[in-house]
Design a protein around this motif. Structure first.
Motif, PDB file in Angstrom:
ATOM      1  N   GLY A   1       0.773  -1.224   0.000  1.00 30.34           N
ATOM      2  CA  GLY A   1       0.000   0.000   0.000  1.00 30.34           C
ATOM      3  C   GLY A   1       0.810   1.282   0.000  1.00 30.34           C
ATOM      4  N   GLY A   2       2.122   1.166   0.067  1.00 33.82           N
ATOM      5  CA  GLY A   2       2.932   2.377   0.032  1.00 33.82           C
ATOM      6  C   GLY A   2       2.902   3.030  -1.336  1.00 33.82           C
ATOM      7  N   GLY A   3       3.455   4.233  -1.411  1.00 32.64           N
ATOM      8  CA  GLY A   3       3.498   4.935  -2.676  1.00 32.64           C
ATOM      9  C   GLY A   3       3.860   6.388  -2.495  1.00 32.64           C
ATOM     10  N   LEU A   4       3.629   7.144  -3.542  1.00 36.41           N
ATOM     11  CA  LEU A   4       3.924   8.576  -3.560  1.00 36.41           C
ATOM     12  C   LEU A   4       2.620   9.345  -3.448  1.00 36.41           C
ATOM     13  CD1 LEU A   4       5.846  10.988  -4.072  1.00 36.41           C
ATOM     14  CD2 LEU A   4       5.485  10.605  -6.525  1.00 36.41           C
ATOM     15  N   VAL A   5       2.585  10.297  -2.541  1.00 35.57           N
ATOM     16  CA  VAL A   5       1.373  11.088  -2.336  1.00 35.57           C
ATOM     17  C   VAL A   5       1.780  12.523  -2.015  1.00 35.57           C
ATOM     18  CG1 VAL A   5       1.258  10.517   0.133  1.00 35.57           C
ATOM     19  CG2 VAL A   5      -0.830  11.130  -1.093  1.00 35.57           C
TER      20      VAL A   5
ATOM     21  N   ALA B   1       1.534  16.123  -0.035  1.00 36.37           N
ATOM     22  CA  ALA B   1       1.251  16.535   1.338  1.00 36.37           C
ATOM     23  C   ALA B   1      -0.232  16.859   1.484  1.00 36.37           C
ATOM     24  CB  ALA B   1       2.101  17.748   1.702  1.00 36.37           C
ATOM     25  N   GLY B   2      -0.808  16.414   2.578  1.00 39.75           N
ATOM     26  CA  GLY B   2      -2.229  16.584   2.814  1.00 39.75           C
ATOM     27  C   GLY B   2      -3.075  15.427   2.331  1.00 39.75           C
ATOM     28  N   GLY B   3      -2.460  14.536   1.581  1.00 41.15           N
ATOM     29  CA  GLY B   3      -3.175  13.389   1.045  1.00 41.15           C
ATOM     30  C   GLY B   3      -3.234  12.225   2.018  1.00 41.15           C
ATOM     31  N   SER B   4      -3.753  11.101   1.511  1.00 35.73           N
ATOM     32  CA  SER B   4      -3.967   9.917   2.336  1.00 35.73           C
ATOM     33  C   SER B   4      -3.427   8.670   1.650  1.00 35.73           C
ATOM     34  CB  SER B   4      -5.464   9.718   2.607  1.00 35.73           C
ATOM     35  OG  SER B   4      -6.013  10.806   3.314  1.00 35.73           O
ATOM     36  N   LEU B   5      -3.065   7.714   2.464  1.00 28.36           N
ATOM     37  CA  LEU B   5      -2.700   6.380   1.999  1.00 28.36           C
ATOM     38  C   LEU B   5      -3.187   5.387   3.041  1.00 28.36           C
ATOM     39  CD1 LEU B   5       1.033   6.516   0.770  1.00 28.36           C
ATOM     40  CD2 LEU B   5      -0.970   6.028  -0.630  1.00 28.36           C
ATOM     41  N   ARG B   6      -3.470   4.156   2.590  1.00 28.12           N
ATOM     42  CA  ARG B   6      -3.782   3.098   3.533  1.00 28.12           C
ATOM     43  C   ARG B   6      -2.809   1.948   3.323  1.00 28.12           C
ATOM     44  NH1 ARG B   6      -9.160  -0.683   4.326  1.00 28.12           N
ATOM     45  NH2 ARG B   6      -8.346  -1.646   2.409  1.00 28.12           N
ATOM     46  N   LEU B   7      -2.080   1.634   4.356  1.00 26.57           N
ATOM     47  CA  LEU B   7      -1.179   0.496   4.329  1.00 26.57           C
ATOM     48  C   LEU B   7      -1.909  -0.740   4.846  1.00 26.57           C
ATOM     49  CD1 LEU B   7       2.105   2.040   5.763  1.00 26.57           C
ATOM     50  CD2 LEU B   7       1.253   2.061   3.414  1.00 26.57           C
ATOM     51  N   SER B   8      -1.574  -1.871   4.262  1.00 26.18           N
ATOM     52  CA  SER B   8      -2.114  -3.150   4.712  1.00 26.18           C
ATOM     53  C   SER B   8      -0.960  -4.055   5.122  1.00 26.18           C
ATOM     54  CB  SER B   8      -2.905  -3.824   3.589  1.00 26.18           C
ATOM     55  OG  SER B   8      -3.993  -3.028   3.185  1.00 26.18           O
TER      56      SER B   8
ATOM     57  N   ASN C   1      -9.419  -9.615  11.927  1.00 25.07           N
ATOM     58  CA  ASN C   1      -8.904 -10.944  12.251  1.00 25.07           C
ATOM     59  C   ASN C   1      -9.351 -12.006  11.239  1.00 25.07           C
ATOM     60  OD1 ASN C   1      -7.504 -10.012  14.504  1.00 25.07           O
ATOM     61  ND2 ASN C   1      -9.205 -10.451  15.894  1.00 25.07           N
ATOM     62  N   ALA C   2     -10.509 -11.816  10.658  1.00 28.28           N
ATOM     63  CA  ALA C   2     -10.988 -12.778   9.659  1.00 28.28           C
ATOM     64  C   ALA C   2     -10.103 -12.779   8.414  1.00 28.28           C
ATOM     65  CB  ALA C   2     -12.428 -12.473   9.285  1.00 28.28           C
ATOM     66  N   GLN C   3      -9.483 -11.634   8.136  1.00 29.20           N
ATOM     67  CA  GLN C   3      -8.627 -11.502   6.951  1.00 29.20           C
ATOM     68  C   GLN C   3      -7.147 -11.557   7.298  1.00 29.20           C
ATOM     69  OE1 GLN C   3      -9.810 -11.387   3.817  1.00 29.20           O
ATOM     70  NE2 GLN C   3     -11.879 -11.594   4.676  1.00 29.20           N
ATOM     71  N   ASN C   4      -6.809 -11.787   8.567  1.00 27.53           N
ATOM     72  CA  ASN C   4      -5.408 -11.815   9.024  1.00 27.53           C
ATOM     73  C   ASN C   4      -4.664 -10.535   8.632  1.00 27.53           C
ATOM     74  OD1 ASN C   4      -6.030 -14.367   9.858  1.00 27.53           O
ATOM     75  ND2 ASN C   4      -4.505 -15.425   8.627  1.00 27.53           N
ATOM     76  N   THR C   5      -5.357  -9.426   8.725  1.00 22.27           N
ATOM     77  CA  THR C   5      -4.827  -8.179   8.185  1.00 22.27           C
ATOM     78  C   THR C   5      -4.961  -7.042   9.189  1.00 22.27           C
ATOM     79  OG1 THR C   5      -5.439  -8.868   5.941  1.00 22.27           O
ATOM     80  CG2 THR C   5      -4.983  -6.532   6.275  1.00 22.27           C
ATOM     81  N   VAL C   6      -3.934  -6.204   9.221  1.00 23.43           N
ATOM     82  CA  VAL C   6      -4.028  -4.934   9.923  1.00 23.43           C
ATOM     83  C   VAL C   6      -3.878  -3.823   8.904  1.00 23.43           C
ATOM     84  CG1 VAL C   6      -3.242  -5.735  12.165  1.00 23.43           C
ATOM     85  CG2 VAL C   6      -1.561  -4.949  10.505  1.00 23.43           C
ATOM     86  N   TYR C   7      -4.481  -2.698   9.226  1.00 26.65           N
ATOM     87  CA  TYR C   7      -4.457  -1.550   8.334  1.00 26.65           C
ATOM     88  C   TYR C   7      -3.921  -0.332   9.074  1.00 26.65           C
ATOM     89  CZ  TYR C   7      -7.734  -4.506   5.773  1.00 26.65           C
ATOM     90  OH  TYR C   7      -8.325  -5.548   5.115  1.00 26.65           O
ATOM     91  N   LEU C   8      -3.225   0.511   8.332  1.00 30.86           N
ATOM     92  CA  LEU C   8      -2.820   1.804   8.854  1.00 30.86           C
ATOM     93  C   LEU C   8      -3.343   2.861   7.885  1.00 30.86           C
ATOM     94  CD1 LEU C   8      -1.239   3.176  11.166  1.00 30.86           C
ATOM     95  CD2 LEU C   8       0.706   3.283   9.587  1.00 30.86           C
ATOM     96  N   GLN C   9      -4.408   3.516   8.271  1.00 30.52           N
ATOM     97  CA  GLN C   9      -4.969   4.605   7.475  1.00 30.52           C
ATOM     98  C   GLN C   9      -4.221   5.872   7.836  1.00 30.52           C
ATOM     99  OE1 GLN C   9      -7.451   4.603   5.044  1.00 30.52           O
ATOM    100  NE2 GLN C   9      -6.819   6.736   4.756  1.00 30.52           N
ATOM    101  N   MET C  10      -3.614   6.477   6.852  1.00 33.40           N
ATOM    102  CA  MET C  10      -2.778   7.657   7.086  1.00 33.40           C
ATOM    103  C   MET C  10      -3.399   8.843   6.359  1.00 33.40           C
ATOM    104  SD  MET C  10       1.016   5.961   6.742  1.00 33.40           S
ATOM    105  CE  MET C  10       0.877   5.743   4.972  1.00 33.40           C
ATOM    106  N   ASN C  11      -3.835   9.825   7.115  1.00 30.19           N
ATOM    107  CA  ASN C  11      -4.455  11.029   6.556  1.00 30.19           C
ATOM    108  C   ASN C  11      -3.597  12.242   6.867  1.00 30.19           C
ATOM    109  OD1 ASN C  11      -6.675   9.447   5.768  1.00 30.19           O
ATOM    110  ND2 ASN C  11      -7.720   9.797   7.714  1.00 30.19           N
TER     111      ASN C  11
END
Length: 123
Positions: A8-12, A14-21, A73-83
């Motif tokens: 989920g990383g990338g280039l954004v 300033a002021g934008g958002s990304l969500r890491l999984s 937990n059902a998807q074995n996934t954590v998320y980091l929503q970055m705003n």
């Protein structure tokens, strides 16, 4: 053994958002607390956020109010929503798994680490 893979990383701008999984596989996911760390070029790795097995979250002061950590937990996934991203958020972001729910701000607490995903915020 637990395998941890971030995405989920990338280039954004300033002021934008990304969500890491982060997917953790190999053992029972909900037995692990999960943490996010980041390392900017030339700097030490630092704590960003963590979520306990029960879903309690902690954040670094620098990201509090802008980042949200969650787990499925059902998807074995954590998320980091970055705003409201800032140039100083630019770093490689790492996900890690811990069998302990104590000391989640500390690198030494975590046994399993992913390879990292680059987040670049342009100003």
């Amino acid at each position: 053994q637990v395998q941890v893979v971030e995405s989920g990383g990338g280039l954004v701008q300033a002021g934008g958002s990304l969500r890491l999984s982060c997917v953790a596989s190999g053992r029972t996911f909900n037995n692990y607390a999960m943490g996010w760390f980041r390392q900017a070029s030339g700097k030490e790795r630092e704590f960003v956020a963590a979520i306990s097995r029960g879903g309690s979250t902690v954040y670094a002061d620098s990201v509090k109010g802008r980042f949200t950590n969650s787990r499925d937990n059902a998807q074995n996934t954590v998320y980091l929503q970055m705003n409201s991203l800032k140039a100083e958020d630019t770093a490689v972001y790492y996900c890690a798994a811990s069998e302990s729910s104590f000391g989640l701000r500390y690198i030494s607490t975590y046994r399993y680490w992913g390879q990292g995903t680059q987040v670049t915020v342009s100003s």
